[in-house]
Motif scaffolding. Sequence first.
Motif, short mmCIF file in Angstrom:
data_model
loop_
_atom_site.label_atom_id
_atom_site.label_comp_id
_atom_site.label_asym_id
_atom_site.label_seq_id
_atom_site.Cartn_x
_atom_site.Cartn_y
_atom_site.Cartn_z
N ALA A 75 36.76 34.30 47.85
CA ALA A 75 37.04 35.61 47.26
C ALA A 75 38.03 36.38 48.12
O ALA A 75 38.98 36.98 47.62
CB ALA A 75 35.75 36.40 47.10
N ALA A 76 37.83 36.37 49.44
CA ALA A 76 38.73 37.10 50.34
C ALA A 76 40.15 36.55 50.24
O ALA A 76 41.12 37.32 50.19
CB ALA A 76 38.22 37.00 51.78
N PHE A 77 40.28 35.22 50.17
CA PHE A 77 41.60 34.62 50.11
C PHE A 77 42.31 34.95 48.80
O PHE A 77 43.50 35.29 48.79
CB PHE A 77 41.50 33.11 50.28
N VAL A 78 41.60 34.88 47.67
CA VAL A 78 42.22 35.18 46.38
C VAL A 78 42.67 36.64 46.34
O VAL A 78 43.77 36.95 45.86
CB VAL A 78 41.24 34.87 45.23
N GLY A 112 32.17 32.01 33.63
CA GLY A 112 32.35 30.58 33.39
C GLY A 112 33.00 30.23 32.06
O GLY A 112 33.28 29.06 31.82
N VAL A 113 33.23 31.21 31.18
CA VAL A 113 33.75 30.87 29.84
C VAL A 113 34.95 31.72 29.43
O VAL A 113 35.70 31.31 28.55
CB VAL A 113 32.65 31.02 28.77
N ARG A 114 35.15 32.88 30.03
CA ARG A 114 36.20 33.77 29.56
C ARG A 114 37.56 33.34 30.09
O ARG A 114 37.73 33.14 31.29
CB ARG A 114 35.93 35.20 30.02
N PRO A 115 38.55 33.20 29.21
CA PRO A 115 39.90 32.91 29.69
C PRO A 115 40.43 34.09 30.50
O PRO A 115 40.14 35.25 30.19
CB PRO A 115 40.70 32.72 28.39
N PRO A 116 41.25 33.84 31.52
CA PRO A 116 41.77 34.94 32.34
C PRO A 116 42.51 36.00 31.54
O PRO A 116 42.37 37.20 31.81
CB PRO A 116 42.71 34.22 33.32
N ASN A 117 43.31 35.59 30.54
CA ASN A 117 44.08 36.59 29.80
C ASN A 117 43.17 37.55 29.04
O ASN A 117 43.43 38.75 28.97
CB ASN A 117 45.06 35.91 28.84
N GLU A 118 42.07 37.03 28.47
CA GLU A 118 41.14 37.90 27.75
C GLU A 118 40.44 38.86 28.71
O GLU A 118 40.25 40.04 28.42
CB GLU A 118 40.12 37.06 26.99
N ALA A 119 40.04 38.35 29.88
CA ALA A 119 39.38 39.20 30.86
C ALA A 119 40.30 40.31 31.33
O ALA A 119 39.88 41.47 31.50
CB ALA A 119 38.90 38.36 32.04
N ARG A 162 49.75 32.57 38.28
CA ARG A 162 50.21 31.39 39.01
C ARG A 162 49.86 30.09 38.30
O ARG A 162 50.36 29.03 38.67
CB ARG A 162 49.63 31.39 40.43
N THR A 163 49.00 30.14 37.28
CA THR A 163 48.70 28.91 36.54
C THR A 163 49.89 28.46 35.71
O THR A 163 50.02 27.28 35.39
CB THR A 163 47.48 29.10 35.62
N VAL A 164 50.76 29.40 35.37
CA VAL A 164 51.97 29.07 34.59
C VAL A 164 53.24 29.53 35.30
O VAL A 164 54.32 29.48 34.73
CB VAL A 164 51.91 29.69 33.17
N GLN A 165 53.10 29.99 36.56
CA GLN A 165 54.24 30.46 37.35
C GLN A 165 55.03 31.53 36.61
O GLN A 165 56.25 31.45 36.46
CB GLN A 165 55.17 29.27 37.72
N GLN A 166 54.32 32.55 36.13
CA GLN A 166 54.96 33.53 35.28
C GLN A 166 54.47 34.93 35.60
O GLN A 166 53.31 35.13 36.00
CB GLN A 166 54.67 33.21 33.81
N VAL A 167 55.35 35.91 35.43
CA VAL A 167 54.96 37.31 35.52
C VAL A 167 55.14 37.92 34.14
O VAL A 167 56.17 37.75 33.49
CB VAL A 167 55.77 38.07 36.58
N GLU A 211 45.91 29.88 41.02
CA GLU A 211 46.13 28.55 40.45
C GLU A 211 44.82 27.92 39.98
O GLU A 211 44.83 27.08 39.09
CB GLU A 211 46.83 27.65 41.47
N ASP A 212 43.69 28.33 40.56
CA ASP A 212 42.40 27.78 40.11
C ASP A 212 41.76 28.62 39.01
O ASP A 212 40.63 28.36 38.60
CB ASP A 212 41.44 27.65 41.29
N GLY A 213 42.48 29.64 38.51
CA GLY A 213 41.97 30.48 37.43
C GLY A 213 41.24 31.72 37.89
O GLY A 213 40.88 32.57 37.06
N SER A 214 40.98 31.87 39.19
CA SER A 214 40.36 33.10 39.68
C SER A 214 41.23 34.29 39.32
O SER A 214 42.45 34.24 39.45
CB SER A 214 40.17 33.02 41.20
N THR A 215 40.58 35.37 38.85
CA THR A 215 41.32 36.48 38.27
C THR A 215 40.99 37.78 38.98
O THR A 215 39.82 38.10 39.21
CB THR A 215 41.00 36.60 36.77
N VAL A 216 42.04 38.54 39.30
CA VAL A 216 41.91 39.79 40.02
C VAL A 216 42.58 40.89 39.21
O VAL A 216 43.67 40.70 38.69
CB VAL A 216 42.57 39.70 41.41
#
Length: 315
Positions: free
Chosen positions: A142-145, A53-60, A83-88, A38-43
């Motif tokens: 990091a561990a939680f995400v 700090g600048v790359r959108p999650p979808n691009e990454a 989870r930012t848009v509640q979507q798979v 939800e905070d934008g962290s991406t795995v």
Amino acid sequence: MTHSLTPRDEGKLTPRDEGNLPALGAAPLIRLDAYVAEDGSTVVNGHLLDMGGVRPPNEAILDAVAMFARTLGAPVAATVIDRTVQQVARLRVHPDGSSRTIADEDDLPPGRERTAAEEAAFPPLARVERIIQHAQREELHAAFVLASALREHLTLRRGAEDELSLEARAIEAYLAYLRGDHMLSTVLALTVARIRCRTDLDRAAPDVARATAAWQRLWDEGQVATRGQELLHMWERLSEAGLLQDPSHHAMAQAVRTRLAHGGRPVPPPSAPAALTAGPGPAPDRLAPEDKPLKPARRGLRRFTRRAGRSPEAS
């Protein structure tokens, strides 16, 4: 609240030493997984991405999956829980960097063999070890995400009641506790205890104890009363079944009774929640009650659709 941070049901899985790459002998289109918190962290595949700090999650995510496709020289499938848009979203990414989203019915068919192949390529045990390493370095965010990503994808593939899914949720609850988010820790731990009481009552007492430990840190009176009633019902059910053998569990059950009895509002007699009633449980792939529902995948999600050559990696 204590937890070993070690799954109990992964004896057949071993970490891979070759790095974060799919097994070269794996079946075509082994599905990768990605997660956006939800905070934008991406795995991606159990690794937290450095977004710069600048790359959108979808691009990454697209760049990372395209790298796998180029390494294998073949198209790669990916499942993205955002989870930012509640979507798979379900993707197919090609070695030239192009990608498109596909609908659920266009995805490769699910099944035990497919799940086993995917988890052999990216073992859950290796991901748990990485989570432990972050926690030991006190990198709790990091561990939680990473734990959330693991739990979300195991639940999506295996169902909320699966043993590995439960263990991942218990780890996530423990990390939330360490971070001081006792409300979330209580919700997660209660879900584990609720499922365990329904599916394997003989093993439920430690999970109810962990949920109680998190609940004891709550201050909101409404949450204390609501969650406490469910905990009390669980302890009473364990007691009636003769499963309270540990003195510390007796003490915790009494602590719940005492706190509810001295609360600021009257507490009605506990009634059995639907999740604890006798009889067959829900379908194995049903999400636990506190999981926010995800919108189903569909074609044409522009943020995950890219033409050939658009990837910075490719250029």
